[in-house]
Write an enzyme that holds these catalytic residues in place. Structure first.
Site, mmCIF file in Angstrom:
data_model
loop_
_atom_site.group_PDB
_atom_site.id
_atom_site.type_symbol
_atom_site.label_atom_id
_atom_site.label_comp_id
_atom_site.label_asym_id
_atom_site.label_seq_id
_atom_site.Cartn_x
_atom_site.Cartn_y
_atom_site.Cartn_z
ATOM 1 C CB CYS A 285 -9.632 -0.928 -1.759
ATOM 2 S SG CYS A 285 -10.949 -2.102 -2.049
ATOM 3 C CG ASN B 7 -11.834 -5.525 0.818
ATOM 4 O OD1 ASN B 7 -12.069 -4.462 1.014
ATOM 5 N ND2 ASN B 7 -11.201 -5.906 -0.378
ATOM 6 C CG HIS C 173 -7.229 -2.490 1.684
ATOM 7 N ND1 HIS C 173 -8.610 -2.401 2.083
ATOM 8 C CD2 HIS C 173 -7.266 -3.157 0.437
ATOM 9 C CE1 HIS C 173 -9.409 -2.887 1.439
ATOM 10 N NE2 HIS C 173 -8.688 -3.478 0.387
#
Ligand code: COA
Length: 345
Positions: free
Chosen positions: A130, A300, A270
């Protein structure tokens, strides 16, 4: 300052005359199919109220079985190049951050390079989960600031819905598929990417990972039956890691640029979880109006999350000349990476 390299050649980079490196174009691509919390209620024992209150996610995009990370990445790249008004043949490097590449090797970057016709470009993948796009942006900025390259295409893409265990309600609700891309080009020093901080703590390897499918644990029937080819996550550990560390990382990156949290115009984190975003913003006392959020619509999306957020924020006309944008990614590895940008149009 000429730097002497190991083989004795003079490194021609003059560190006193570094260029700036700015984002010239942004693009994104998400699959059409929307998976809502109501849809998930039919798959696992969960409910919309639980998911929204714990994560802020209301829906996410999900690929059909035939769509690969490269498909999303190619479209996001075409969109970013068009937005930048730069031809693919003028790209010097294609850098793809992904944990869900089409193959273990060769790289998904090579697939993108070929598809878009970036015939003069180098291409490689970057593995930082990520955090991948933030690592990629820092790497691209480095190449551009030294004058080594002119046009770098950085892509963040993941199709993690192909790696979730659809029987595990604690993880399958979290992830969505997407790609985001940015074109990085030279600019006046003091604009564009002002500072970056990258970090890792490999002792947290098992906090969020996929045990099987690599060379250490090949993809046997037993591994598949035990769902070891799916995401395994200690959710509370990841949550605590992010909330504890990310405010410090943002402050450290700002400090490197000679700035403080008061200077931030936009916080583009993020998009893992609304509670993490809120906790970080609260700790840094950054008002809600400066915090960009789209986790509610995409979940996500791993390496795609930051460029997706940047693309949407830019598309909404939020970024003005000179605005300070703090971006930060975190995730498997464990890894984290932040960039502070002075927006330059
Ligand atoms: N629906 C309903 N209940 C659920 C659920 C779901 N989708 N998932 C878990 N639960 C249950 C658990 O089974 C547990 O029940 P129990 O108390 O009877 O055992 C209860 O909810 C609490 O679970 P817990 O795991 O403690 O929840 P939490 O408050 O820690 O929230 C996360 C879970 C995953 C949302 C949270 O830990 C988190 O956001 N972590 C960070 C994850 C992340 O961002 N990862 C990616 C980083 S890049």
């Amino acid at each position: 300052m000429a730097v002497q390299t190991e083989n004795g050649d003079a490194n021609l980079v003059n560190l006193t005359t570094l260029l700036g490196a700015r984002i010239t174009g942004l693009g994104m691509c998400v699959p059409d199919r929307v998976l809502t919390n109501a849809d998930l209620e039919k798959i696992v024992d969960t409910n919309d109220e639980w998911i929204v209150s714990r994560t802020g996610i209301r829906e996410r995009r999900i690929c059909d079985p035939n769509t690969l990370s490269s498909d999303l990445a190619i479209q996001a790249s075409i969109n970013a190049l068009s937005n930048a008004s730069i031809k693919a043949e003028d790209v010097d490097l294609v850098l793809c951050a992904t944990a869900t590449g089409d193959y273990i090797w060769p790289s998904t970057a090579c697939i993108i390079q070929n598809a878009i016709g970036a015939r003069k470009a180098g291409a490689f993948d970057l593995s930082a989960a990520c955090s991948g796009f933030c690592y990629g942006l820092a790497t691209a900025a480095g190449f551009v600031q030294t004058g080594a390259m002119k046009n770098v295409l950085v892509v963040g893409v993941d199709t993690l819905t192909k790696q979730v265990n659809w029987e595990d309600r604690s993880t399958c609700i979290l992830f969505g598929d997407a790609a985001g891309a940015a074109v990085i080009t030279p600019c006046t020093a003091g604009e564009g990417v002002l500072a970056s901080v990258l970090g890792a703590d490999g002792s947290g390897l098992e906090s969020v990972w996929m045990p099987a499918g690599g060379l250490k644990m090949p993809l046997t029937q037993e591994a598949i039956d035990n769902k070891l080819n799916c995401i395994q996550m200690k959710g509370a550990d990841v949550y605590k890691f992010a909330v504890r560390l990310i405010p410090d990382i943002i402050e450290a990156t700002l400090a490197r640029a000679g700035l403080t949290t008061n200077d931030i115009d936009h916080l583009v984190m993020h998009q893992a979880n609304m509670r993490i975003i809120n906790a970080v913003a609260n700790k840094l006392q950054i008002p809600e109006s400066k915090v960009f959020v789209n986790v509610d619509r995409y979940g996500n999306t791993s390496a795609a999350s930051v460029p997706l957020a940047l693309t949407e924020a830019f598309g909404q006309g939020r970024f003005k000349q000179g605005d300070i944008i703090a971006t930060v990614g975190f995730g498997a590895g464990l890894t984290w990476g932040a960039n502070v940008i002075r927006w330059s149009c």
